[in-house]
Design an enzyme around this catalytic site. Structure first.
Site, mmCIF file in Angstrom:
data_model
loop_
_atom_site.group_PDB
_atom_site.id
_atom_site.type_symbol
_atom_site.label_atom_id
_atom_site.label_comp_id
_atom_site.label_asym_id
_atom_site.label_seq_id
_atom_site.Cartn_x
_atom_site.Cartn_y
_atom_site.Cartn_z
ATOM 1 N N CYS A 121 0.839 -1.195 0.000
ATOM 2 C CA CYS A 121 0.000 0.000 0.000
ATOM 3 C C CYS A 121 0.879 1.252 0.000
ATOM 4 O O CYS A 121 1.627 1.471 -0.949
ATOM 5 C CB CYS A 121 -1.000 -0.036 1.153
ATOM 6 S SG CYS A 121 -2.303 1.217 0.984
ATOM 7 N N GLU A 175 -2.728 -8.934 2.561
ATOM 8 C CA GLU A 175 -3.146 -9.543 3.828
ATOM 9 C C GLU A 175 -4.654 -9.444 4.044
ATOM 10 O O GLU A 175 -5.192 -10.069 4.961
ATOM 11 C CB GLU A 175 -2.378 -8.902 4.997
ATOM 12 C CG GLU A 175 -2.824 -7.529 5.425
ATOM 13 C CD GLU A 175 -2.354 -6.360 4.561
ATOM 14 O OE1 GLU A 175 -2.581 -5.207 4.974
ATOM 15 O OE2 GLU A 175 -1.767 -6.582 3.472
ATOM 16 N N HIS A 232 -3.782 -4.498 -0.537
ATOM 17 C CA HIS A 232 -3.423 -5.148 0.728
ATOM 18 C C HIS A 232 -3.525 -6.659 0.547
ATOM 19 O O HIS A 232 -4.623 -7.216 0.663
ATOM 20 C CB HIS A 232 -4.373 -4.704 1.847
ATOM 21 C CG HIS A 232 -4.125 -3.323 2.330
ATOM 22 N ND1 HIS A 232 -3.219 -3.037 3.327
ATOM 23 C CD2 HIS A 232 -4.648 -2.137 1.932
ATOM 24 C CE1 HIS A 232 -3.205 -1.731 3.537
ATOM 25 N NE2 HIS A 232 -4.057 -1.157 2.700
#
Length: 196
Positions: free
Chosen positions: A77, A180, A178
């Site tokens: 990011c 994750e 992102h």
């Protein structure tokens, strides 16, 4: 394998740490030079403003340390944007200048900013970071600034116009989304990075 998440002072480190741990690794969060330079893989996460992030990196004496890394580094990011040359945020913010590309504010084209939510990503064919991930897979984004498509772009996304979703120069990789928070596709991307 030593996996280190750089303690930038401007990121939600726990979500990245948990995502890496799900792959069987025990990541260490650190800003100590000897630990960072010994890492086999290094994550550079970031949220918030480019100015605050660069101030934190400067204050923690991390700028030269990041540039000295020869192992694979993944900016996430804002961490990807920090790899660029200059952000157009506020009156302009000098970044790490690892990738010689400015980071302008996105044009809204009548679409809401920040660009927030799931969007399709189209990687270059055969890029190892996206191995096993289908073309047009969805990833989760939250950002208002984006690197234009450039010679180091390895994946694109479209939000009114094409922008860089992922970038690579030498050992430095960056993803605007992102991983994750991006389900199976994000997990596969992290696995690919960790197994490089």
């Amino acid at each position: 394998m030593n996996v280190v998440i750089l303690d930038t002072g401007c990121a939600n480190l726990s979500s990245v740490k948990s995502a890496v741990a799900r792959h069987g690794y025990t990541p260490v969060v650190s800003r100590e030079a000897e630990i960072v330079l010994r890492a086999d893989k290094l994550f550079l996460p970031g949220v918030g403003t480019a100015q605050a992030a660069m101030d934190q990196l400067r204050e923690r004496e991390l700028i030269d340390l990041i540039k000295a890394c020869t192992q694979p580094v993944l900016g996430i990011c804002l961490g990807m944007q920090l790899l660029g040359r200059r952000s157009e945020e506020t009156r302009g913010v000098d970044l790490l200048n690892i990738i010689e590309q400015d980071v302008p504010k996105m044009t809204d084209f009548g679409l809401p900013l920040p660009h927030m939510g799931w969007n399709r990503v189209y990687p270059q064919a055969g890029n190892r970071l996206f191995q096993g991930i289908e073309d047009g897979a969805y990833f989760y984004f939250v950002h208002s600034y984006a690197m234009p498509v450039n010679p180091w772009t390895i994946a694109q996304c479209n939000y009114g116009e094409p922008f860089t979703a992922a970038v690579q120069k030498d050992n430095f990789f960056g993803v605007q989304f992102h991983p994750e928070r991006s389900g199976a596709a994000g997990a596969q991307l992290l696995k690919n990075f960790l197994e490089m």
